[in-house]
Design a protein around this motif. Structure first.
Motif, PDB file in Angstrom:
ATOM      1  N   ASP A 184       0.863  -1.047  -0.072  1.00  0.00           N
ATOM      2  CA  ASP A 184       0.174   0.055  -0.081  1.00  0.00           C
ATOM      3  C   ASP A 184       0.936   1.001  -0.010  1.00  0.00           C
ATOM      4  O   ASP A 184       0.594   2.123  -0.779  1.00  0.00           O
ATOM      5  CB  ASP A 184      -0.767  -0.022   1.178  1.00  0.00           C
ATOM      6  N   GLU A 228       1.487   3.799  -3.243  1.00  0.00           N
ATOM      7  CA  GLU A 228       0.878   5.120  -3.077  1.00  0.00           C
ATOM      8  C   GLU A 228       2.222   6.070  -3.358  1.00  0.00           C
ATOM      9  O   GLU A 228       1.752   7.292  -3.812  1.00  0.00           O
ATOM     10  CB  GLU A 228       0.078   5.520  -1.746  1.00  0.00           C
ATOM     11  N   TYR A 264      -5.531  -3.834  -6.338  1.00  0.00           N
ATOM     12  CA  TYR A 264      -5.354  -2.844  -7.307  1.00  0.00           C
ATOM     13  C   TYR A 264      -5.307  -3.064  -8.826  1.00  0.00           C
ATOM     14  O   TYR A 264      -4.436  -3.085  -9.585  1.00  0.00           O
ATOM     15  CB  TYR A 264      -3.571  -2.231  -7.126  1.00  0.00           C
TER      16      TYR A 264
END
Length: 275
Positions: A24, A28, A58
């Motif tokens: 994550d 990002e 994703y």
């Protein structure tokens, strides 16, 4: 020009267990730097499963790539390789690319696997011919052998890319003559790597891709840590210096080249907040 926030890391391993629990954050961080799509490199059936789990989370940012990597072949016997190849043929329609596939003849890697590697490379080349998937090639210390095999079986119509190209202009020409793209990563950022620098100066822009090979092959700026996808900025800067172009232009061009090879991803890419 490609819109800011839609650049592509042409090859990496975000499903690698070394990234567990960190995906994550690193995805990002890359998105805030304009990198929104991450093409994976396949290793073996267990890796394909991890890729699929990451893709579920994703779907707009992960490109699936399934293949039998030389490393995987080294650690498995002939029967296991054949079973995995059958599984690959069934699961390949889910993926954007076929690979990593190829040869790695470094003695400490190869051990007793040379014949298995050759057999699996040949069989994956056959699979590439009957599929619509571009190849992702892993070719290390096996240049002449790989060219002989590819010439014997023929380069599939969908072509492919040589991942982590790190060799001379002469070797680059051998791949370019066969219609293959060359993907360059962190090693180009090493000041002493003059052989690759000279090759990159000569490689036509329309056949160039850039990659992180995350979490491996970190540029010097990321030395001592797992290599994140955002490191392709360092790659783009170095290539820009070698070709007297702005790194933004390198990112635009290589993203366009990725689309030419693997197909457009524009319809599934969305900007990150603030990008």
């Amino acid at each position: 020009m490609v819109a800011f926030g839609r650049w592509i890391d042409a090859h990496g391993h975000l499903a690698d267990v070394r990234w567990d629990g960190q995906q994550d954050t690193i995805i990002e961080e890359a998105r805030t730097k304009g990198i929104h799509f991450f093409m994976q490199g396949g290793v073996g059936p267990e890796d394909w499963d991890r890729q699929k789990e990451l893709h579920k989370k994703y779907p707009q940012h992960i490109g699936l790539c399934f293949g039998l990597h030389p490393y995987w072949i080294v650690d498995h016997d002939e029967d296991q390789c054949e079973q995995a190849l059958d599984m690959l043929a069934r699961r390949l329609p889910e993926a954007m690319g076929l690979g990593e596939m190829g040869l790695d003849f470094r003695p400490h890697i190869m051990k007793d696997s040379q014949d298995r590697q050759i057999t699996m490379f040949e069989q994956q080349l056959e699979l590439a011919h009957i599929s619509s998937k571009p190849m992702v090639l892993h070719l290390v210390q096996a240049h002449e052998q790989s060219l002989t095999i590819m010439d014997l079986f023929g380069i599939p119509q969908q072509k492919g890319m040589v991942h982590s190209f790190n060799a001379s202009w002469g070797k680059a020409q051998d791949f370019l003559k066969r219609g293959l793209f060359l993907s360059v990563g962190g090693p180009v950022c090493r000041p002493e790597n003059q052989k690759l620098h000279q090759a990159v100066k000569e490689i036509p822009l329309e056949f160039l891709l850039i990659e992180s090979d995350s979490p491996d092959q970190a540029p010097p700026a990321y030395k001592g840590r797992l290599n994140p996808p955002e490191s392709i900025w360092e790659v783009a800067k170095t290539i820009g210096e070698l070709k007297s172009l702005d790194p933004l232009e390198i990112l635009d061009i290589t993203t366009g080249n990725f689309h030419r090879l693997f197909g457009s991803t524009n319809e599934i890419l969305v900007p990150a907040k603030g990008v």
